[in-house]
Design an enzyme around this catalytic site. Structure first.
Site, PDB file in Angstrom:
ATOM      1  CD  GLU A 110     -57.334  55.482  76.276  1.00  0.00           C
ATOM      2  OE1 GLU A 110     -57.957  55.305  77.334  1.00  0.00           O
ATOM      3  OE2 GLU A 110     -56.824  54.550  75.631  1.00  0.00           O
ATOM      4  CD  GLU A 136     -55.435  49.924  79.719  1.00  0.00           C
ATOM      5  OE1 GLU A 136     -55.960  48.893  80.137  1.00  0.00           O
ATOM      6  OE2 GLU A 136     -56.081  50.946  79.408  1.00  0.00           O
TER       7      GLU A 136
HETATM    8  O1  9MR Z   1     -64.283  53.903  76.649  1.00  0.00           O
HETATM    9  C1  9MR Z   1     -64.237  52.499  76.559  1.00  0.00           C
HETATM   10  C2  9MR Z   1     -65.529  51.902  77.080  1.00  0.00           C
HETATM   11  O2  9MR Z   1     -66.588  52.196  76.203  1.00  0.00           O
HETATM   12  C3  9MR Z   1     -65.390  50.394  77.244  1.00  0.00           C
HETATM   13  O3  9MR Z   1     -66.535  49.862  77.866  1.00  0.00           O
HETATM   14  C4  9MR Z   1     -64.150  50.092  78.068  1.00  0.00           C
HETATM   15  C5  9MR Z   1     -63.973  48.605  78.243  1.00  0.00           C
HETATM   16  O4  9MR Z   1     -62.760  48.285  78.797  1.00  0.00           O
HETATM   17  O5  9MR Z   1     -63.013  50.639  77.423  1.00  0.00           O
HETATM   18  C6  9MR Z   1     -63.060  52.021  77.385  1.00  0.00           C
HETATM   19  O6  9MR Z   1     -61.883  52.537  76.833  1.00  0.00           O
HETATM   20  C7  9MR Z   1     -60.674  52.229  77.536  1.00  0.00           C
HETATM   21  C8  9MR Z   1     -59.553  52.233  76.534  1.00  0.00           C
HETATM   22  O7  9MR Z   1     -59.814  51.323  75.510  1.00  0.00           O
HETATM   23  C9  9MR Z   1     -58.228  51.898  77.177  1.00  0.00           C
HETATM   24  N1  9MR Z   1     -57.931  52.770  78.272  1.00  0.00           N
HETATM   25  C10 9MR Z   1     -58.996  52.908  79.267  1.00  0.00           C
HETATM   26  C11 9MR Z   1     -60.304  53.311  78.578  1.00  0.00           C
HETATM   27  C12 9MR Z   1     -61.359  53.568  79.610  1.00  0.00           C
HETATM   28  O8  9MR Z   1     -61.705  52.393  80.293  1.00  0.00           O
END
Ligand code: 9MR
Length: 674
Positions: A446, A341
């Site tokens: 994802e 990102e």
């Molecule tokens: O699914 C993840 C969630 O449990 C966390 O709280 C969150 C924190 O930023 O991150 C989520 O996963 C993210 C991923 O690492 C990167 N792309 C976006 C995902 C959804 O937020």
């Protein structure tokens, strides 16, 4: 306003009871009971008596009606409110906090069949000197047990909580005393990874808690369905960097921060034992990376570290994380999201600590180090969201071309947090473009698909999944090198956006129509219409809203908040939209009932933002319906038209300001004109 206590209604209970699929109530449950619909922590009282409890390893003292959380050994240690009786309801959690932590989060934790889930309710930036109010709504799944909401920080420094409250939003669904559904048998469902074996790996993101929980069925579902695993949070810098060790001796760790794998080990062990390869996620990211990493002597009160020092820290971190994993779990990790990102939502590169300390070439440097230290055969990925949008794709390509030219990247990770409306042809065209222009392979990393807000939401989502996977398979057959498709979570209840029901399995592990759609994409079948299928409504009744009754019919888009306030356009009341994290967090209205028609939208709007827009939310293209010059903070009238394709399962339009200024809206009228 004082909330009502809702009494248990025998008929409603009978209905729920039948739905639960259980024959008898477990011993000791005697049906729903009255519960208060607000729980407010009282910090003049002791733990439990004051409706609050301690969560994690920390010390809590109360003083002047506030809770002081000190000696926090983990970033998630803090004050909690227990709310098990609210399962099956949407709750609001609100807290006032001050802390030297960069940010503080309200996290909902619950068990489903012994499987622990953590979901962020809301987060806010904090300072020690002033109080921040953090507030958010979240749905607790009906089968969730032991629900608590706790206040956690971004690091281990103290947190002061002056108020903390949880309340039920809307009508209360009283499930106290109602048993949870029983789990489906995971071995009864045909395997996604086996079905897709000739095309690509079928992966899943999972928290490590699935590997340590009491219930084996979740693990069985993973081993039977998936042949790639991504740890959902456990290999992120925040989980891997050892704050306690590094900060205790900053001089010793100055160029090479200490790391540990306590969080990731259960999932690495599981992958090793079951011979399932893992995607490593993620090394360099602006988020979930503690801010102390970027400061001289790791002291956030001092100066940002120099480029030279940050390059050393970056290289050492990448090297030591990748090689610790390879040494301890040889061959388990087959791909790493090296950078996550780095592109901004509004164009160019995202501003972040990595960019501020190292400079714009931090992405190139990260890949250079990753290539230098990567174990043999491990593929290096860039990973991002909204990656299929034309302008963001251009930015990502521009950023990655030098990396590709240097031969340091192997793959593009398309996160694909999408909704069932995104044009599948545009989506796979974006995949092809990455592969062609960068010469890399594609992982869909994802995937989750927000269910439409339609009458037959689960069925419509299933039909969309079929279309999406048909397009993905066709692209793969045509030579687009799609090597892995990972869904971002096992069940809807475990998703980071569980209320949008975006995954392939229900909370009880039974497959959804979405799963069926994925399978139908291969076998040509049709997703079965549910027994309670309802013909989509089309009606031409105009939508009219002037907020004079102090109510509104639409809702928030993402994180915006709406309130009816005084001072309407030639009237008493209007709607105020504020508090979004991005300009497109606006006020959203469902117009699916006008499918196949041309609508005219008229409205009055007022804002300090230079322009405000009414936008259609379809296909990831967001066509503008009307744009008006605001900025004067005076009421301006807007008007526009939009033709909605027949058969569109779900469409919303939304109002937004071009910057994050609040806007005021009145006299919204949507009418069919053709
Ligand atoms: O699914 C993840 C969630 O449990 C966390 O709280 C969150 C924190 O930023 O991150 C989520 O996963 C993210 C991923 O690492 C990167 N792309 C976006 C995902 C959804 O937020």
């Amino acid at each position: 306003m004082k909330k009502r206590l809702i009494r248990f209604v025998a008929a409603a209970f009978a209905g729920l009871f039948l739905l639960s699929g259980c024959d008898v109530l477990p011993k000791g449950t005697d049906g729903p009971r009255d519960v208060p619909l607000t729980i407010k922590a009282d910090f003049t009282q002791k733990e439990k008596a004051g409706n609050w409890i301690k969560y994690g390893d920390c010390k809590i003292t109360t003083q002047d009606g506030k809770a002081l959380v000190t000696n926090r050994k983990e970033s998630n240690a803090g004050v909690a409110i227990s709310c098990p009786d609210y399962r099956g309801n949407t709750i609001n959690a609100t807290a006032s906090v001050s802390s030297a932590n960069d940010s503080v989060r309200l996290t909902l934790k619950y068990d489903i069949y012994g499987n622990v889930s953590y979901v962020t309710v809301a987060s806010g930036e904090t300072t020690e000197a002033s109080e921040a109010s953090i507030s958010g709504n979240i749905e607790i799944p009906a089968n969730a047990e032991n629900a608590i909401v706790y206040i956690e920080g971004s690091d281990v420094r103290d947190i002061t909580v002056s108020s903390f409250e949880i309340s039920v939003v809307g009508d209360f669904n009283n499930l106290t005393g109602v048993p949870v559904e029983s789990l489906a048998d995971p071995t009864k469902t045909a395997s996604l990874s086996a079905a897709y074996a000739e095309y690509f790996k079928f992966g899943v993101a999972s928290p490590a808690s699935v590997m340590t929980n009491k219930n084996d069925k979740f693990r069985k579902l993973i081993t039977s369905q998936f042949n790639s695993i991504t740890p959902e949070n456990e290999l992120k810098p925040e989980s891997v960097l050892d704050a306690a060790v590094t900060l205790a001796d900053p001089a010793k760790y100055n160029e090479n921060p200490a790391i540990h794998f306590d969080n990731a080990k259960p999932i690495l062990d599981f992958c090793k034992k079951n011979n399932i390869p893992m995607r490593g996620h993620t090394l360099v990211w602006y988020s979930q990376t503690p801010s102390w990493l970027f400061y001289e002597n790791y002291d956030v009160n001092g100066k940002l570290a120099s480029r030279e020092l940050m390059l050393k820290r970056m290289e050492n971190y990448i090297d030591s994380v990748m090689n610790w994993c390879e040494k301890n779990y040889p061959g388990v990790i087959y791909a790493w999201d090296v950078v996550n990102e780095a592109a901004a939502d509004d164009g160019g590169m995202r501003d972040c600590y990595w960019k501020q300390t190292i400079g714009d070439d931090y992405v190139e440097k990260a890949f250079e180090f990753a290539r230098k230290h990567a174990p043999k055969g491990v593929k290096l990925f860039y990973n991002d969201y909204n990656e299929y949008q034309t302008s963001k794709q251009e930015d990502i390509l521009k950023m990655l071309k030098p990396v590709a030219a240097a031969g340091n990247i192997d793959g593009m990770g398309m996160q694909s947090h999408i909704s069932a409306g995104l044009n599948v042809d545009n989506y796979v065209a974006a995949a092809k473009k990455y592969a062609d222009e960068l010469g890399v392979v594609i992982h869909i990393t994802e995937l989750d698909v927000t269910a439409p807000k339609s009458l037959n939401a689960m069925y419509d989502q299933g039909v969309y999944m079929k279309k999406l996977f048909e397009a993905i398979v066709a692209a793969d057959k045509a030579g687009v090198p799609i090597e892995c498709v990972t869904v971002w979570g096992l069940t809807d209840d475990m998703s980071w956006k569980s209320s949008t029901k975006p995954l392939l399995f229900y909370g009880n592990l039974s497959p959804k129509p979405a799963y069926e759609g994925v399978m139908c994409a291969l076998n040509g079948g049709e997703v079965a219409k549910p027994a309670d299928y309802q013909e989509p409504k089309t009606d031409s009744t105009p939508f009219v809203e002037d907020f004079e009754d102090k109510k509104f019919k639409g809702g928030p888009r993402y994180s915006s908040v709406q309130k009816v306030v005084e001072g309407g356009y030639e009237s008493d009341y209007c709607l105020m939209n504020s508090e979004g994290y991005a300009e497109y967090d606006g006020y959203s209205i469902d117009v699916t009932n006008y499918a196949g028609k041309t609508i005219k939208v008229t409205f009055a709007i007022k804002s300090k933002a230079p322009t405000c827009k009414c936008t259609a939310d379809i296909d990831g293209t967001w066509p503008t319906i009307a744009e008006v010059q605001t900025g004067s903070d005076e009421w301006v009238l807007g008007e526009g038209q939009y033709t909605i394709e027949a058969g569109t399962p779900s469409l919303t339009i939304y109002f937004e300001s071009v910057d994050m200024n609040p806007f005021y809206l009145d006299n919204v009228k949507i009418e069919v004109i053709g």
